[in-house]
Design a protein around this motif. Structure first.
Motif, PDB file in Angstrom:
ATOM      1  N   LEU A  75     -12.644  50.624  29.677  1.00 58.71           N
ATOM      2  CA  LEU A  75     -11.885  49.516  29.094  1.00 58.71           C
ATOM      3  C   LEU A  75     -12.841  48.408  28.861  1.00 58.71           C
ATOM      4  CD1 LEU A  75      -8.844  48.421  28.195  1.00 58.71           C
ATOM      5  CD2 LEU A  75      -8.739  47.493  30.464  1.00 58.71           C
ATOM      6  N   ARG A  76     -13.076  47.919  27.467  1.00 53.26           N
ATOM      7  CA  ARG A  76     -14.096  46.890  27.396  1.00 53.26           C
ATOM      8  C   ARG A  76     -13.407  45.615  27.422  1.00 53.26           C
ATOM      9  NH1 ARG A  76     -15.400  47.992  20.995  1.00 53.26           N
ATOM     10  NH2 ARG A  76     -16.700  46.149  21.701  1.00 53.26           N
ATOM     11  N   GLN A  77     -11.896  45.185  27.418  1.00 52.37           N
ATOM     12  CA  GLN A  77     -11.381  44.019  27.662  1.00 52.37           C
ATOM     13  C   GLN A  77      -9.994  44.108  28.007  1.00 52.37           C
ATOM     14  OE1 GLN A  77     -11.884  41.599  24.048  1.00 52.37           O
ATOM     15  NE2 GLN A  77     -10.680  42.862  22.682  1.00 52.37           N
ATOM     16  N   PRO A  84      -6.261  43.960  27.686  1.00 51.06           N
ATOM     17  CA  PRO A  84      -5.363  43.464  26.480  1.00 51.06           C
ATOM     18  C   PRO A  84      -4.775  42.366  26.742  1.00 51.06           C
ATOM     19  CG  PRO A  84      -4.228  45.291  27.684  1.00 51.06           C
ATOM     20  CD  PRO A  84      -5.680  45.118  28.258  1.00 51.06           C
ATOM     21  N   VAL A 130       0.101  47.713  24.852  1.00 47.49           N
ATOM     22  CA  VAL A 130      -0.318  48.717  24.166  1.00 47.49           C
ATOM     23  C   VAL A 130       0.218  50.217  24.397  1.00 47.49           C
ATOM     24  CG1 VAL A 130      -2.606  49.815  23.459  1.00 47.49           C
ATOM     25  CG2 VAL A 130      -2.658  47.340  24.013  1.00 47.49           C
ATOM     26  N   LEU A 188      -4.214  47.587  17.077  1.00 47.71           N
ATOM     27  CA  LEU A 188      -5.290  47.933  17.516  1.00 47.71           C
ATOM     28  C   LEU A 188      -5.848  49.243  16.998  1.00 47.71           C
ATOM     29  CD1 LEU A 188      -5.424  46.008  20.902  1.00 47.71           C
ATOM     30  CD2 LEU A 188      -6.009  45.067  18.906  1.00 47.71           C
ATOM     31  N   ASP A 239     -11.370  49.047  19.576  1.00 43.95           N
ATOM     32  CA  ASP A 239     -11.042  47.751  19.955  1.00 43.95           C
ATOM     33  C   ASP A 239     -10.748  47.495  21.321  1.00 43.95           C
ATOM     34  OD1 ASP A 239     -11.024  46.986  17.167  1.00 43.95           O
ATOM     35  OD2 ASP A 239      -8.967  47.303  17.151  1.00 43.95           O
ATOM     36  N   LEU A 240     -10.398  48.567  21.839  1.00 36.59           N
ATOM     37  CA  LEU A 240     -10.278  48.447  23.623  1.00 36.59           C
ATOM     38  C   LEU A 240     -10.957  49.245  24.393  1.00 36.59           C
ATOM     39  CD1 LEU A 240      -6.151  48.546  23.817  1.00 36.59           C
ATOM     40  CD2 LEU A 240      -7.856  46.407  24.324  1.00 36.59           C
ATOM     41  N   SER A 291      -4.785  48.050  33.308  1.00 39.84           N
ATOM     42  CA  SER A 291      -3.967  46.593  33.020  1.00 39.84           C
ATOM     43  C   SER A 291      -2.302  47.109  33.067  1.00 39.84           C
ATOM     44  CB  SER A 291      -4.483  46.180  31.736  1.00 39.84           C
ATOM     45  OG  SER A 291      -3.496  45.212  31.232  1.00 39.84           O
ATOM     46  N   LEU A 325      -0.977  48.274  29.820  1.00 39.72           N
ATOM     47  CA  LEU A 325      -1.069  49.630  29.251  1.00 39.72           C
ATOM     48  C   LEU A 325       0.066  50.506  29.436  1.00 39.72           C
ATOM     49  CD1 LEU A 325      -4.855  50.261  30.370  1.00 39.72           C
ATOM     50  CD2 LEU A 325      -4.121  49.347  28.251  1.00 39.72           C
TER      51      LEU A 325
END
Length: 265
Positions: free
Chosen positions: A8-10, A12, A16, A42, A46-47, A64, A67
């Motif tokens: 996970l980059r960031q 949400p 999602v 998205l 993107d995530l 998160s 999710l």
């Protein structure tokens, strides 16, 4: 074993739907193809940073509460989430294993038919329950929650087993038509409203409904069978074997009354 990793980059900012991220749906796709898959508004890229090789295992690093639908429809292989997840995790799951290393949101394992789900944290309301529009809740499989489970667990559940190391919230087993809820700590107030069939097992109940008949202490052979079956399915995750003698309450007598609450304490 080959593993496909999603980091996970960031976090949400809105819910999602991750139901697309199961081995069967990703089979035959390249990493580039997977990164372009839509997740609502998205794309996967993107995530997540995607790495590794797809086989039977998926690891999602980072979680998160937004999710949703993690492991929904899983029909083989495994998914591990290193963090919390949102609602509907494991919904409609048929086989395989889903490990959630954190909390799970509402409707965990709703409409699931098989497989194993292990949650190291707690679970939200309606675990194993029917969501609006469903005829039944959980239809099979086994869920283990290390923490507590929210209210109305097992709502209209038909088959399967949910085991909580912690406590089930209020109205556990509501309108349940089959299956087993098993707690090592106890049930909150008034479990089993309109319970038709099925079994609730635990050491105590905060407040018993008056529509449950006290049947005294009994020696149900089926509990020995259940203990053995769960031990074979879960191995080290299985709870301690149930005692030979339990205190039985039959109900809910407000309906057909073929369910039971078995107190082990």
């Amino acid at each position: 074993m080959s593993t496909l990793n999603f980091k996970l980059r960031q976090a949400p900012v809105a819910t999602v739907d991750l139901s697309a991220l199961i081995p069967a749906k990703l089979a035959g796709l390249s990493t580039g193809d997977i990164e372009e898959l839509p997740l609502g508004a998205l794309k996967v890229a993107d995530l997540f940073d995607v790495s590794g090789t797809l086989g039977d295992a998926i690891v999602i690093s980072g979680g998160s509460p937004l999710l949703d639908y993690v492991g929904a429809g899983l029909d083989g292989g495994s998914i591990t989430v290193e963090g919390p997840v949102g609602a509907y995790a494991g919904r409609g799951m048929r086989s395989g294993r889903l490990d959630i290393r954190g909390d799970a949101g509402a409707y965990l394992a709703s409409n699931a038919r098989g497989g194993i789900i292990h949650v190291t944290g707690s679970a939200g309301s309606f675990a194993g329950g029917a969501r609006p529009g469903d005829k039944f809740g959980m239809l099979g499989g086994t869920v283990v929650v290390e923490g507590d489970v929210g209210e109305r667990a097992g709502e209209r559940m038909r088959r399967g087993t949910i085991i909580a190391r912690g406590k089930f919230g209020a109205a556990a087993g509501s309108r349940m038509v089959g299956g087993t809820l098993w707690t090592e700590t106890g049930f909150g107030p008034r479990p089993g409203p309109l319970l038709r069939r099925g079994t609730l097992i635990g050491p105590k109940v905060d407040d018993m409904l008056p529509t449950f008949a006290d049947c005294g202490r009994v020696d149900p052979v089926v509990l020995r069978i259940l203990s053995r079956s769960v031990a074979q399915t879960l191995g080290a995750l299985a709870p301690k074997a149930l005692p030979i003698i339990v205190h039985k309450f039959a109900g809910d007598q407000a309906t057909i009354g073929k369910g039971e609450i078995l107190l082990t304490g």
